[in-house]
Structure formats: C-alpha cells, structure tokens
Design a protein around this motif. Structure first.
Motif, mmCIF file in Angstrom:
data_model
loop_
_atom_site.group_PDB
_atom_site.id
_atom_site.type_symbol
_atom_site.label_atom_id
_atom_site.label_comp_id
_atom_site.label_asym_id
_atom_site.label_seq_id
_atom_site.Cartn_x
_atom_site.Cartn_y
_atom_site.Cartn_z
ATOM 1 N N ILE A 105 51.229 54.884 50.845
ATOM 2 C CA ILE A 105 51.726 53.555 51.167
ATOM 3 C C ILE A 105 51.052 53.097 52.453
ATOM 4 N N ALA A 106 50.468 51.914 52.408
ATOM 5 C CA ALA A 106 49.866 51.319 53.597
ATOM 6 C C ALA A 106 50.793 50.227 54.111
ATOM 7 N N VAL A 107 50.540 49.779 55.325
ATOM 8 C CA VAL A 107 51.388 48.754 55.937
ATOM 9 C C VAL A 107 50.546 47.620 56.492
ATOM 10 N N THR A 108 51.104 46.445 56.403
ATOM 11 C CA THR A 108 50.621 45.279 57.125
ATOM 12 C C THR A 108 51.861 44.595 57.664
ATOM 13 N N GLY A 109 51.733 43.887 58.751
ATOM 14 C CA GLY A 109 52.924 43.225 59.260
ATOM 15 C C GLY A 109 52.709 42.580 60.607
ATOM 16 N N HIS A 110 53.720 41.855 61.001
ATOM 17 C CA HIS A 110 53.661 41.084 62.237
ATOM 18 C C HIS A 110 53.764 41.982 63.464
ATOM 19 N N MET A 111 52.961 41.650 64.464
ATOM 20 C CA MET A 111 52.979 42.369 65.736
ATOM 21 C C MET A 111 54.023 41.794 66.683
ATOM 22 N N ASP A 112 54.369 40.530 66.477
ATOM 23 C CA ASP A 112 55.176 39.785 67.445
ATOM 24 C C ASP A 112 56.654 39.701 67.070
ATOM 25 N N LEU A 113 57.224 40.832 66.691
ATOM 26 C CA LEU A 113 58.651 40.866 66.368
ATOM 27 C C LEU A 113 59.477 40.686 67.642
ATOM 28 N N THR A 114 60.598 39.981 67.520
ATOM 29 C CA THR A 114 61.486 39.870 68.677
ATOM 30 C C THR A 114 62.112 41.235 68.956
ATOM 31 N N THR A 130 46.433 39.760 53.985
ATOM 32 C CA THR A 130 46.415 41.121 53.459
ATOM 33 C C THR A 130 47.303 41.233 52.229
ATOM 34 N N VAL A 131 48.463 40.575 52.256
ATOM 35 C CA VAL A 131 49.342 40.572 51.083
ATOM 36 C C VAL A 131 48.619 39.943 49.891
ATOM 37 N N ARG A 132 47.995 38.811 50.129
ATOM 38 C CA ARG A 132 47.256 38.125 49.059
ATOM 39 C C ARG A 132 46.154 39.029 48.490
ATOM 40 N N GLU A 133 45.404 39.675 49.360
ATOM 41 C CA GLU A 133 44.305 40.553 48.914
ATOM 42 C C GLU A 133 44.840 41.755 48.142
ATOM 43 N N ALA A 134 45.935 42.334 48.590
ATOM 44 C CA ALA A 134 46.525 43.481 47.892
ATOM 45 C C ALA A 134 46.974 43.066 46.492
ATOM 46 N N ARG A 135 47.678 41.947 46.420
ATOM 47 C CA ARG A 135 48.138 41.480 45.111
ATOM 48 C C ARG A 135 46.968 41.197 44.184
ATOM 49 N N ALA A 136 45.903 40.611 44.713
ATOM 50 C CA ALA A 136 44.710 40.325 43.908
ATOM 51 C C ALA A 136 44.062 41.616 43.407
ATOM 52 N N ALA A 137 44.194 42.690 44.184
ATOM 53 C CA ALA A 137 43.629 43.989 43.803
ATOM 54 C C ALA A 137 44.578 44.786 42.905
ATOM 55 N N GLY A 138 45.742 44.225 42.608
ATOM 56 C CA GLY A 138 46.699 44.909 41.745
ATOM 57 C C GLY A 138 47.560 45.939 42.453
ATOM 58 N N PRO A 154 49.122 32.069 55.202
ATOM 59 C CA PRO A 154 48.116 32.543 56.164
ATOM 60 C C PRO A 154 47.801 31.492 57.227
ATOM 61 N N SER A 155 47.472 31.984 58.400
ATOM 62 C CA SER A 155 47.003 31.087 59.460
ATOM 63 C C SER A 155 45.511 30.857 59.258
ATOM 64 N N ALA A 156 44.972 29.939 59.973
ATOM 65 C CA ALA A 156 43.542 29.649 59.855
ATOM 66 C C ALA A 156 42.687 30.814 60.361
ATOM 67 N N ALA A 157 43.274 31.669 61.206
ATOM 68 C CA ALA A 157 42.501 32.758 61.820
ATOM 69 C C ALA A 157 42.058 33.804 60.799
ATOM 70 N N GLY A 158 42.841 34.023 59.757
ATOM 71 C CA GLY A 158 42.488 35.040 58.761
ATOM 72 C C GLY A 158 42.777 36.436 59.260
#
Length: 163
Positions: free
Chosen positions: A4-13, A140-148, A130-134
């Motif tokens: 299992i890999a992770v992606t996520g926000h760095m700026d959590l309160t 990453t969620v979009r890319e993972a879903r596209a990769a199945g 997604p933000s404009a920054a990429g």
C-alpha cells in the motif's frame, strides 16, 4: 503480501492529525492481518509520515521513496527532521531517486514509483480537484485510478487543512 502506498496533504491542522492517524490505523489493520504488509511512503510532513507510523505500528514493513538527492536538506524542516530520520531508520528499503533537486519533476517521479509499486493507494485527501501546480494529492489519485490501482480515500469527519 499487500503493498500500500500513500499520497496526502502535508498541511493538516493540528486537530486533524489524531483524527487522520486513527483512521489510518483502522485502515492499515485491515490489510496487516495477513502479517505481510509493505507501506510505501515519501515520509513527508503530514499524511505521509502519519501513514508510515501506522504501517510500523501494525508491524508492517516500510519502503521510503526520497524524491531527490537534496530532499532531506532542502525540504525537511527542523521540527520535522527527528520524525523523518526515525522513519528513514525504520525503513526496510530506501529508494533515493536520481534527481538532484526537489522540484516538480522529482515529485512526479516519486509519485510514479508509489503507483508502480502499489497494490492499493491510500489518499489522505479532502477531495478537492488538482491545483495548477501538479504533482499533488488529487493528481496522484487520478493517476492511480487511471492505472487501475484501487484508492482508499481517508478524510475523517473534522479533518481540515491549515490555511
């Protein structure tokens, strides 16, 4: 074995951190039951580090992906450094990507490694587009879903981003 890999926000309160960690603990335990879990993380501040801690707490093995050669020196703040170093020391495998500097290319390459290695992706994500920054969580969620690659979104009630 489940990876299992992770992606996520760095700026959590500050108030979000225990909520997200508890949700990650519950999710990770579901996959750790077979006793052969590998978690893949860039161990950045926020979601990545919380995920890595949850994997280790569930007796999983940790693989760390470092986006660039200068990442530790230029991107890890002094208050985050002790946790970063502890997680790095606990990792069974560390991949340092060949990029010299931590930039968008390095982050995109790191995200590609996460998706490549993952049976599943955990996204600590507020669901915003997604933000404009990429190279962010939504990308990453979009890319993972596209990769199945199946994606588990973690965003417990009460979670919020700073700013």
């Amino acid at each position: 074995m489940t990876t299992i890999a992770v992606t996520g926000h760095m700026d959590l309160t500050e108030d979000s951190v225990p909520l997200v960690r508890a949700a990650l603990d519950v999710l990770i335990r579901r996959y750790a039951d077979d006793g052969d879990l590998i978690g893949v993380s860039c161990i950045a501040k926020g979601a990545d580090s919380l995920f890595a801690e949850a994997v280790l707490a569930a007796r999983g093995r940790l693989t760390v992906v470092i986006p660039s050669k200068d990442y530790r020196r230029t991107e890890v703040s002094s208050d985050q450094a002790p946790l970063f170093d502890r997680l790095l020391d606990a990792a069974e495998e560390v991949l340092v990507l060949p990029h010299e500097t931590a930039d968008r290319q390095a982050y995109e390459a790191a995200n590609a490694v996460l998706i490549e290695r993952a049976d599943r992706l955990v996204a600590v994500w507020d669901g915003e587009p997604p933000s404009a920054a990429g190279a962010g969580t939504a990308d990453t969620v979009r890319e993972a879903r596209a990769a199945g690659v199946p994606v588990d979104v973690v965003w417990p009630d009460g979670a919020a981003r700073a700013g």
